[in-house]
Design an enzyme around this catalytic site. Sequence first.
Site, short mmCIF file in Angstrom:
data_model
loop_
_atom_site.label_atom_id
_atom_site.label_comp_id
_atom_site.label_asym_id
_atom_site.label_seq_id
_atom_site.Cartn_x
_atom_site.Cartn_y
_atom_site.Cartn_z
N ARG A 47 0.82 -1.22 0.00
CA ARG A 47 0.00 0.00 0.00
C ARG A 47 0.86 1.27 0.00
NH1 ARG A 47 -1.97 1.25 4.65
NH2 ARG A 47 -2.53 -0.87 5.19
N TYR A 98 -17.25 18.34 -13.50
CA TYR A 98 -17.65 16.94 -13.62
C TYR A 98 -18.61 16.56 -12.48
CZ TYR A 98 -17.34 11.91 -13.19
OH TYR A 98 -17.65 10.58 -13.06
N ASP A 169 -8.34 20.52 -12.37
CA ASP A 169 -8.60 19.21 -12.97
C ASP A 169 -8.22 19.35 -14.44
OD1 ASP A 169 -9.67 17.00 -14.27
OD2 ASP A 169 -11.31 16.79 -12.85
N LYS A 194 -8.91 8.70 -18.73
CA LYS A 194 -9.25 9.34 -20.00
C LYS A 194 -8.03 9.38 -20.94
CE LYS A 194 -13.24 10.30 -17.99
NZ LYS A 194 -13.73 9.24 -17.12
#
Length: 357
Positions: A47, A98, A169, A194
């Site tokens: 992790r 978004y 963003d 994306k």
Amino acid sequence: MATDPSHKLSTIAVTAGRPERTPDAPLNTPITMAATYVAGGDVEYGRYGNPTWTALEDALGALEGGRCLTFASGLAAVATVLDLVAADGLVIVPRHSYTGTIMQLADLESRGRLRVQLVDITDTEAVVASCADAALVWLESPTNPALEIADIATITAAAHEAGAYVVVDNTFATPLLQRPLEDGVDIVVHSATKYLAGHSDVTMGAIVVTDDELWAVLKGRRDLVGAIPGAFEAWLTLRGLRTLHLRVERAQANAQELVRRLGDHPAVDTVAYPGFGAIVSIVVAQGAMAADLLCRTTQLWVHATSLGGVESTLERRRRWKAEAPTIPDALVRLSVGIEDVDDLWDDLRTALDGCVG
Ligand SMILES: Cc1ncc(COP(=O)(O)O)c(C=O)c1O
């Protein structure tokens, strides 16, 4: 291997995040599947780190001009950034960001964790005035799906005067078309799902910052919460990055040509396009039902959500209940891919012809 900072971004996309050039070393960073590591090193547990993430983080960091951390999804990265806001702090956010980002903020606000002010991000004067009380100013530019553009440098200066963090963003623009850290922005966020990964086969997110202390705080949050990417996903995204410049160049050229052709079609009321990138939003003149018909009848364009893949996709955004009511009901967002532009136009025009009746 260290990147040469004098290189252009397209060269960095190809060269960054590679292993050292020693005899018989692989050219590509391997996928390291490891939940734990032999004790005594810097990482210790799966992790806390992974060499495949590190290779991708080196590459994306070099492209954005900062230090990167990767996450399980774009929204995991968004949540990690919003966690920086102190209790009851004010977050300024474009009303057309978004939907997932808006939903996270609404959820946090409803639980009394922070306050949210939605703004029209094109109204720079009003946004600058709102910055005075802000703890964090969220920018998405272009916005999804209205494709509005923020004056990043002016808003950043005002937000910093108020002591607020500024976040961009950068999912739609990619570092090839916009590098917000150069404008003094504190944090860049990506849905790597994306353009960065680029093939609609990965869900992943990223944060890039210039400040080492901020990087350590965000890394601490990722360690604690565990919203980490898979090693295979990191490898796929790094592989995708190698062609980012070619994909963005081709998709953008296709989008610009389609924008020229779309304006003349009787089924198209308005075309929104910020002048760069490969997302185009059109409002279908005949209304929402015609827009749904358009999405159902294209053969080459795929009716699907998401964007930034090699394949062209489209969807009517208001089919999602969470989409802002100020987005027109008949708005169809086009994510233009890298296919032949004449094939794309023939398919789209035929489907648009069907909307005219
Ligand atoms: C602009 C933008 N930011 C963030 C996200 C969230 O990313 P993810 O779907 O990888 O969680 C999306 C997803 O569509 C997006 O379009």
